[in-house]
Every structure is written in C-alpha cells, then in structure tokens.
Scaffold this motif. Structure first.
Motif, PDB file in Angstrom:
ATOM      1  N   TYR A   1      13.081  -5.423  -9.516  1.00 24.33           N
ATOM      2  CA  TYR A   1      12.211  -5.243  -8.358  1.00 24.33           C
ATOM      3  C   TYR A   1      11.529  -3.880  -8.443  1.00 24.33           C
ATOM      4  O   TYR A   1      11.923  -3.021  -9.255  1.00 24.33           O
ATOM      5  N   TYR A   2      10.541  -3.673  -7.583  1.00 21.27           N
ATOM      6  CA  TYR A   2       9.957  -2.346  -7.446  1.00 21.27           C
ATOM      7  C   TYR A   2       9.644  -2.096  -5.975  1.00 21.27           C
ATOM      8  O   TYR A   2       9.436  -3.022  -5.190  1.00 21.27           O
ATOM      9  N   ALA A   3       9.619  -0.811  -5.625  1.00 19.83           N
ATOM     10  CA  ALA A   3       9.248  -0.381  -4.278  1.00 19.83           C
ATOM     11  C   ALA A   3       8.271   0.784  -4.407  1.00 19.83           C
ATOM     12  O   ALA A   3       8.327   1.550  -5.378  1.00 19.83           O
ATOM     13  N   GLU A   4       7.381   0.925  -3.426  1.00 20.28           N
ATOM     14  CA  GLU A   4       6.370   1.987  -3.444  1.00 20.28           C
ATOM     15  C   GLU A   4       6.764   3.079  -2.454  1.00 20.28           C
ATOM     16  O   GLU A   4       7.230   2.804  -1.350  1.00 20.28           O
ATOM     17  N   ARG A   5       6.570   4.341  -2.885  1.00 18.05           N
ATOM     18  CA  ARG A   5       6.863   5.458  -1.994  1.00 18.05           C
ATOM     19  C   ARG A   5       5.706   5.607  -0.980  1.00 18.05           C
ATOM     20  O   ARG A   5       4.549   5.747  -1.388  1.00 18.05           O
ATOM     21  N   LEU A   6       6.039   5.569   0.292  1.00 18.61           N
ATOM     22  CA  LEU A   6       5.044   5.647   1.340  1.00 18.61           C
ATOM     23  C   LEU A   6       4.672   7.096   1.634  1.00 18.61           C
ATOM     24  O   LEU A   6       5.305   8.036   1.137  1.00 18.61           O
ATOM     25  N   SER A   7       3.659   7.291   2.450  1.00 20.78           N
ATOM     26  CA  SER A   7       3.153   8.641   2.727  1.00 20.78           C
ATOM     27  C   SER A   7       4.195   9.530   3.397  1.00 20.78           C
ATOM     28  O   SER A   7       4.169  10.758   3.244  1.00 20.78           O
ATOM     29  N   ASP A   8       5.143   8.930   4.140  1.00 19.86           N
ATOM     30  CA  ASP A   8       6.184   9.722   4.800  1.00 19.86           C
ATOM     31  C   ASP A   8       7.422   9.924   3.922  1.00 19.86           C
ATOM     32  O   ASP A   8       8.431  10.459   4.383  1.00 19.86           O
ATOM     33  N   GLY A   9       7.339   9.491   2.661  1.00 14.64           N
ATOM     34  CA  GLY A   9       8.453   9.665   1.750  1.00 14.64           C
ATOM     35  C   GLY A   9       9.430   8.513   1.721  1.00 14.64           C
ATOM     36  O   GLY A   9      10.301   8.452   0.845  1.00 14.64           O
ATOM     37  N   ALA A  10       9.319   7.590   2.689  1.00 12.59           N
ATOM     38  CA  ALA A  10      10.197   6.416   2.703  1.00 12.59           C
ATOM     39  C   ALA A  10       9.733   5.411   1.643  1.00 12.59           C
ATOM     40  O   ALA A  10       8.659   5.555   1.042  1.00 12.59           O
ATOM     41  N   TRP A  11      10.541   4.372   1.446  1.00 17.49           N
ATOM     42  CA  TRP A  11      10.219   3.365   0.438  1.00 17.49           C
ATOM     43  C   TRP A  11       9.862   2.044   1.093  1.00 17.49           C
ATOM     44  O   TRP A  11      10.442   1.648   2.107  1.00 17.49           O
ATOM     45  N   SER A  12       8.905   1.341   0.486  1.00 14.06           N
ATOM     46  CA  SER A  12       8.466   0.054   1.012  1.00 14.06           C
ATOM     47  C   SER A  12       9.519  -1.014   0.763  1.00 14.06           C
ATOM     48  O   SER A  12      10.491  -0.798   0.027  1.00 14.06           O
ATOM     49  N   THR A  13       9.312  -2.171   1.372  1.00 16.60           N
ATOM     50  CA  THR A  13      10.185  -3.313   1.096  1.00 16.60           C
ATOM     51  C   THR A  13      10.052  -3.707  -0.373  1.00 16.60           C
ATOM     52  O   THR A  13       8.936  -3.834  -0.886  1.00 16.60           O
ATOM     53  N   PRO A  14      11.153  -3.897  -1.108  1.00 16.38           N
ATOM     54  CA  PRO A  14      11.079  -4.206  -2.544  1.00 16.38           C
ATOM     55  C   PRO A  14      10.364  -5.519  -2.828  1.00 16.38           C
ATOM     56  O   PRO A  14      10.423  -6.470  -2.042  1.00 16.38           O
ATOM     57  N   LYS A  15       9.664  -5.561  -3.943  1.00 14.50           N
ATOM     58  CA  LYS A  15       8.987  -6.770  -4.408  1.00 14.50           C
ATOM     59  C   LYS A  15       9.552  -7.170  -5.771  1.00 14.50           C
ATOM     60  O   LYS A  15       9.742  -6.331  -6.642  1.00 14.50           O
ATOM     61  N   ASN A  16       9.805  -8.462  -5.923  1.00 10.57           N
ATOM     62  CA  ASN A  16      10.263  -8.993  -7.202  1.00 10.57           C
ATOM     63  C   ASN A  16       9.100  -8.960  -8.195  1.00 10.57           C
ATOM     64  O   ASN A  16       7.979  -9.340  -7.859  1.00 10.57           O
ATOM     65  N   ILE A  17       9.336  -8.497  -9.425  1.00 11.33           N
ATOM     66  CA  ILE A  17       8.224  -8.363 -10.376  1.00 11.33           C
ATOM     67  C   ILE A  17       7.818  -9.705 -10.985  1.00 11.33           C
ATOM     68  O   ILE A  17       6.853  -9.767 -11.740  1.00 11.33           O
ATOM     69  N   GLY A  18       8.553 -10.780 -10.661  1.00 12.07           N
ATOM     70  CA  GLY A  18       8.064 -12.099 -11.009  1.00 12.07           C
ATOM     71  C   GLY A  18       8.726 -12.777 -12.182  1.00 12.07           C
ATOM     72  O   GLY A  18       9.507 -12.171 -12.922  1.00 12.07           O
ATOM     73  N   PRO A  19       8.406 -14.063 -12.391  1.00  5.77           N
ATOM     74  CA  PRO A  19       9.098 -14.895 -13.392  1.00  5.77           C
ATOM     75  C   PRO A  19       8.669 -14.652 -14.832  1.00  5.77           C
ATOM     76  O   PRO A  19       9.277 -15.213 -15.741  1.00  5.77           O
ATOM     77  N   ALA A  20       7.637 -13.847 -15.059  1.00  9.56           N
ATOM     78  CA  ALA A  20       7.286 -13.535 -16.442  1.00  9.56           C
ATOM     79  C   ALA A  20       8.396 -12.711 -17.102  1.00  9.56           C
ATOM     80  O   ALA A  20       8.596 -12.779 -18.321  1.00  9.56           O
ATOM     81  N   VAL A  21       9.121 -11.946 -16.287  1.00 12.58           N
ATOM     82  CA  VAL A  21      10.226 -11.111 -16.779  1.00 12.58           C
ATOM     83  C   VAL A  21      11.573 -11.655 -16.312  1.00 12.58           C
ATOM     84  O   VAL A  21      12.514 -11.805 -17.098  1.00 12.58           O
ATOM     85  N   ASN A  22      11.699 -11.950 -15.028  1.00  9.23           N
ATOM     86  CA  ASN A  22      12.984 -12.359 -14.469  1.00  9.23           C
ATOM     87  C   ASN A  22      13.318 -13.808 -14.808  1.00  9.23           C
ATOM     88  O   ASN A  22      12.432 -14.670 -14.843  1.00  9.23           O
ATOM     89  N   THR A  23      14.597 -14.070 -15.039  1.00 13.08           N
ATOM     90  CA  THR A  23      15.072 -15.386 -15.458  1.00 13.08           C
ATOM     91  C   THR A  23      16.275 -15.791 -14.625  1.00 13.08           C
ATOM     92  O   THR A  23      16.665 -15.091 -13.684  1.00 13.08           O
ATOM     93  N   ALA A  24      16.901 -16.888 -15.016  1.00 12.32           N
ATOM     94  CA  ALA A  24      18.124 -17.331 -14.346  1.00 12.32           C
ATOM     95  C   ALA A  24      19.323 -16.477 -14.737  1.00 12.32           C
ATOM     96  O   ALA A  24      20.404 -16.619 -14.171  1.00 12.32           O
ATOM     97  N   GLY A  25      19.148 -15.574 -15.705  1.00 13.71           N
ATOM     98  CA  GLY A  25      20.244 -14.721 -16.153  1.00 13.71           C
ATOM     99  C   GLY A  25      20.201 -13.345 -15.520  1.00 13.71           C
ATOM    100  O   GLY A  25      19.829 -13.186 -14.346  1.00 13.71           O
ATOM    101  N   GLN A  26      20.571 -12.334 -16.312  1.00 17.97           N
ATOM    102  CA  GLN A  26      20.648 -10.962 -15.833  1.00 17.97           C
ATOM    103  C   GLN A  26      19.508 -10.145 -16.449  1.00 17.97           C
ATOM    104  O   GLN A  26      19.392 -10.069 -17.674  1.00 17.97           O
ATOM    105  N   GLU A  27      18.690  -9.536 -15.596  1.00 16.24           N
ATOM    106  CA  GLU A  27      17.685  -8.581 -16.054  1.00 16.24           C
ATOM    107  C   GLU A  27      18.068  -7.196 -15.538  1.00 16.24           C
ATOM    108  O   GLU A  27      18.393  -7.045 -14.356  1.00 16.24           O
ATOM    109  N   ARG A  28      17.990  -6.212 -16.431  1.00 18.51           N
ATOM    110  CA  ARG A  28      18.484  -4.879 -16.077  1.00 18.51           C
ATOM    111  C   ARG A  28      17.609  -3.803 -16.726  1.00 18.51           C
ATOM    112  O   ARG A  28      16.787  -4.074 -17.593  1.00 18.51           O
TER     113      ARG A  28
END
Length: 577
Positions: A248-275
């Motif tokens: 996943y990835y999250a974006e740093r907001l203007s106040d320094g907090a982090w956005s809600t995480p987004k899954n980077i998608g099925p081109a990389v992620n699988t039914a197994g373990q991605e790390r």
C-alpha cells in the motif's frame, strides 16, 4: 527448521508411503526447489496436477512448473550483478534489512547481545529482533536502545533523504492475531509504524503513525519513504486486498498527517505475500513476492519506471534471487546496495548481502566443465554444481544441461571450491585456483559422480598404501580418515540410510585373534563416524577376521606384503532405515 537437505531426504521417504497426505508432496516439491533441484521439483508438481488431488489448484501447479523452468534458465544465464555475503554484520542468528546510515549500516538481528535485553522469543529460541548499527570500523552495537528498540520485536525501518526522520515498524499489542499450530492455539502480535526524529546524535522517542480507521487492528510493516518524503509505502494485511499481505501507499498531507492507505493494485499484489517496497534513484520500483513466477520462497522483482499500476513485474534473476527467501532490496547509490536472504552458504539464518552492478567495461573469466557418471562416463543432466569463492564469501549455483555441461562467468581470477551433487549420487568436490592460470581466461573441469549403491558391500579403502590397516593394528590413520569422510558425507546428505561397517584381516596369526582384531577395526571406523555427528543407531560394526580373503593368501601360502595388505580392509553396506 530450514534444514533443507535433511528435509528433502525425509520427505522423499514420506511420499513413498501409502496414503501420504497431499501437503507432503507439496512440501517435498518446495524443499527440492530450496535445494536447487528444479527438475525433480517439476516432476512433483506435474504429478500433483495430473493426479487431481482435492484442494490442489491446477493453475497454481502450472505456475510452479513455469517457476521451475524459469529458475533453471536464470541459474544457467546469471545476470552480471555481483552478490556477496556481508561478513562483518552477519552472525549465526538472523541478520537482515540493511540500510545505510551516517557512514554506517543499520540492520536487524535476533542475536543475543551481551549486556543487552536478552529476552528470548518463544517461536525461535533466539532474541527478539532489534535494530543494530555497524559503524565505519565495522563495530556492531545495538542502536539507541532506549528510544527505538523495545522489549519485543523491532522491524524494518526507512529513513528520509537527509536521514533526519525514521519510520520504524514495531510490535503492537493492539494488533492481535490468532494462530493454530497442531493442537496449540497461539496469539501472535502484529506490527504498527512509528516515527522518530534524529537530533543531537540521538533518536527521539517514537510516536505512532495514524492512517485512520483503515489499519486499526491490522499489521503494518516494511516501510519505505519516497525521496521527497511525500509518500510512504508499506505492506499490510488490511482487509480488501488481493492476498496475504499487499503493498500500500499513503500520502503525507499538508499538516504532516498521512492519508488513508491505497492498495497499489493487482499488477504487483497477488494471492500470496508481497513485502519490502523500495525505489532506486531512477524511479524503478522493487518488491518481494512469493506468489509470482520465481526461484523459491520470496523473490525480488522490479517494475521498470515505477509504474506499479500497469507495469509488469520482472524477476531479478540469479544471483540476486536464489532457491530460498530473498527480500529487502535497497540501493545505497546508483550501482550498489543490500539485500537479505536465507540462501545456503550463509553464516546463519537470514544474512545480509551486498550487491554491485558492474560497469559495461568489466572483464570476465570462464570456468566450465562437465559432470559424468564415474562408472559409465555417461553425462549427468540436472546435477547441481556449486561454486564458492571463500575469500569473498560469494557462492553461486548452476544446473548441468542434458549433456552434463555447466559454465560459470567469473569477474575475478581467484581460488574456487566446486561441488557437484545429485540425488542418488555421491557428491564430488574439487578445488580450482584460477589465479595461477597465467594469461588463460578459461578453465575446464571434469567432475565424476558415483551412484550410491544400496544393499551391497562396497570397499571403503580402495587405495593400496597408507589407506589400509597396518599389520596387527586397528587405529585409523589420517589418510584413512579422509576416506571415511566420504562415507560421512553420504550419511549426512541421506539421513534415511544406515550402514554396516565390515572389517577384515589377512590370514597370518590365529583365526580367533584375527576375528577380535577385525571387530576392533570396524569399531574404530564407527567411533570416528560418531565423532563426526552420525547417530550410533545408524551404525553397525562387524568383524569377519580372515574369513573373506580377496586373494589366495590363506594360511601357509607364501605372499608378498602388498598381497597381504589387500586383505586388511574395510567395507560398508548401505541400507534404508
């Protein structure tokens, strides 16, 4: 326990038993992959697919078959990337996750450090994983134990470009996972991410990162900060993903907090373990996965240009990847960096390895050879040949082709240890010093493997001279021990075998005395085998005195000393346990 050689021998026996469970075949195939025996592993996957066992996914078996074929190709066509064990950081424990910091190296280890928190982790019996630093002098010590390392596990870290900010994964008691092992019900703790700032030569106390409700109660680890500090990539088992752990990835907001995480998608992620997500200076995206076509365990992949939503992950090939777990691939600069692996030949469980991408102007030498049957001279296909440069802690493997041939491209003229192995054969090792080859940039080696023969006596000492027993003696001499070591190697590689040690004398002297003498000789071999760690239950000593002469030198027959020597011998017979 990751003792893959012993596991292979026992699983090879298990799968021949009536009503062997399906998962035994699957594990056997995986262990064969871990030992680099891809052709044999492929046969197991083909059997699993063709037999249509309940619960076995044919598509998964197809992927594993493709993985075996690809692994053989990668090993026989290695990349130019040089991978070496980073000896000064590694120990008999698990050492991994190396990243550069202040002219030193940060890394994780579960070693038990004197004067440090030595609370043991019940799962492994080692310490909890903590951050260590190796400075310019290669002195290793725990990192700032008061503020970063705690009582329980510390996980992977990432640093900002100026090394003033750290994001670290640590055990979080609010992330509780249920786990069943046999009849035991266990509670496992997950990870959460924390930040710390570096000032005045010290890291501040960690503060938890918040991603809102999305990650609450779920494990979050393997952080990586983008170069500009605006994006944080990590792995997590947040619900709604594609498998075990996704990136996943999250974006740093203007106040320094982090956005809600987004899954980077099925081109990389699988039914197994991605790390272990990471970027290099050119924007290429790297990660580890155990569910794409690979060599075994976790493999390292790259998405060129970093377009992980549409790009195709490419396996980094061999020797970056190995038959075991390979992960935590991080660049130090444009051509150098570190990766972690539990590949065979390391110092402990996981080890840290340095890698270097050589320039186009680099020169190479060639070491080639052939593996043949020592009796028939027929070529042996799919034998695993291992080359080790002990001076640089570099170890590589390759499989022989259908004609038994192999070839290594080497970036230096050094001394190398070669070993050829295949199931059902005695391993053969040899030493090649290419530094003494003069102007030659290639060397050829012929390696002979003898079949392991069962249920039939074989000579242990074949050479006439100082290998046989002296007259009226039973002690093993140094030259004899070197021969017995060949038997030690067989018993270590094939733990399902037991052996009878049979000893003999010549005909001189009384028959009763010779019987006793032969038993002493057999026992001396057994004693040596036990000293080498072979279980006594696998060994049987028998003395036959002068009852089985190999020539006509019986009582009263005049013979030369050389002829008498031929009868003062030891033989061994291997049996299945």
């Amino acid at each position: 326990m990751r003792n893959y050689q012993l596991a292979e021998s026992w699983y090879s026996k298990l799968v021949t038993m009536k009503d062997a469970p399906v998962d035994s075949y699957i594990t056997y195939a995986e262990v064969l992959r871990n030992n680099g025996k891809y052709t044999e592993a492929k046969k197991q996957y083909e059997y699993l697919k063709d037999s249509r066992f309940p619960g076995v996914d044919p598509a998964m078996m197809d992927r594993m078959i493709r993985s075996c074929d690809s692994a053989v190709f990668w090993m026989n066509h290695p990349t130019d990337i040089q991978v070496r064990n980073l000896v000064f950081t590694n120990s008999i424990y698990s050492d991994w996750g190396g990243i550069p910091f202040s002219r030193g190296l940060l890394f994780l280890s579960d070693r038990l450090e004197s004067g440090f928190n030595n609370k043991k982790y019940g799962w492994t019996g080692n310490g909890y994983t903590h951050l260590f630093i190796a400075d310019e002098s290669r002195t290793v010590k725990p990192l700032d134990t008061d503020n970063i390392n705690g009582v329980f596990h510390t996980g992977l870290v990432t640093l900002s470009a100026d090394a003033s900010e750290m994001v670290v994964s640590k055990t979080d008691h609010s992330v509780l996972k249920d786990h069943t092992s046999g009849d035991r019900h266990l509670n496992l703790l997950g990870f959460s991410l924390y930040s710390s700032r570096y000032a005045g030569g010290k890291w501040s106390a960690v503060t938890p990162l918040s991603f809102g409700a999305a990650t609450k109660g779920y494990s979050v680890g393997d952080p990586f900060l983008s170069k500009d500090g605006k994006f944080l990539y990590f792995s997590s088992d947040i619900p709604g993903g594609y498998g075990g752990t996704d990136i996943y990835y999250a974006e740093r907001l203007s106040d320094g907090a982090w956005s809600t995480p987004k899954n980077i998608g099925p081109a990389v992620n699988t039914a197994g373990q991605e790390r272990c997500p990471a970027f290099d200076e050119k924007g290429n995206f790297y990660f580890a996965s155990d569910a794409l076509v690979g060599m075994g365990g976790l493999d390292i992949y790259v998405v060129a240009g970093g377009n992980f939503t549409k790009g195709t992950p490419l396996n980094m090939g061999y020797p970056v990847n190995s038959p075991e777990d390979d992960f935590a691939f991080y660049f130090k600069d444009g051509s150098r960096g570190y990766l972690s692996s539990n590949r065979q030949g390391g110092k402990g469980n996981d080890d840290i390895y340095s890698f270097r991408i050589p320039s186009a102007a680099s020169s190479y030498a060639k070491l080639s050879g052939k593996v043949i049957n020592g009796t028939t001279s027929a070529p042996i296909a799919n034998a695993v040949v291992t080359i080790t440069d002990s001076s640089r802690n570099e170890r590589r493997q390759i499989s022989t082709d259908d004609d038994g041939r192999f070839s290594f491209r080497l970036d230096t003229l050094s001394a190398y240890q070669l070993k050829a192995e295949k199931t059902g054969y005695h391993g053969h090792g040899t030493f090649v010093d290419m530094s003494k080859q003069g102007d030659e940039d290639s060397t050829y080696v012929l390696m002979k493997l003898d079949s392991i023969i069962l249920d039939r006596p074989q000579k242990l000492f074949d050479q006439i001279g100082n290998i046989y027993f002296d007259y009226d003696k039973w002690e093993l001499k140094p030259g004899m021990k070197a021969e017995v070591d060949k038997l030690v190697n067989i018993l270590q590689v094939e733990p399902t075998l037991k052996v009878e040690i049979s000893a003999y004398t010549d005909a001189r002297g009384k028959a009763s005395y010779n019987m006793k003498l032969s038993r002493e000789r057999a026992q001396s071999v057994v004693n040596y085998l036990e000293e080498k760690g072979i279980d006594a239950a696998r060994l049987q000593a028998k003395g036959y005195g002068e009852s089985k002469l190999v020539n006509g030198c019986s009582d009263g027959v005049p013979c030369t000393e050389r002829e008498h020597l031929q009868n003062r011998r030891v033989e061994f017979t291997l049996f299945r346990r």
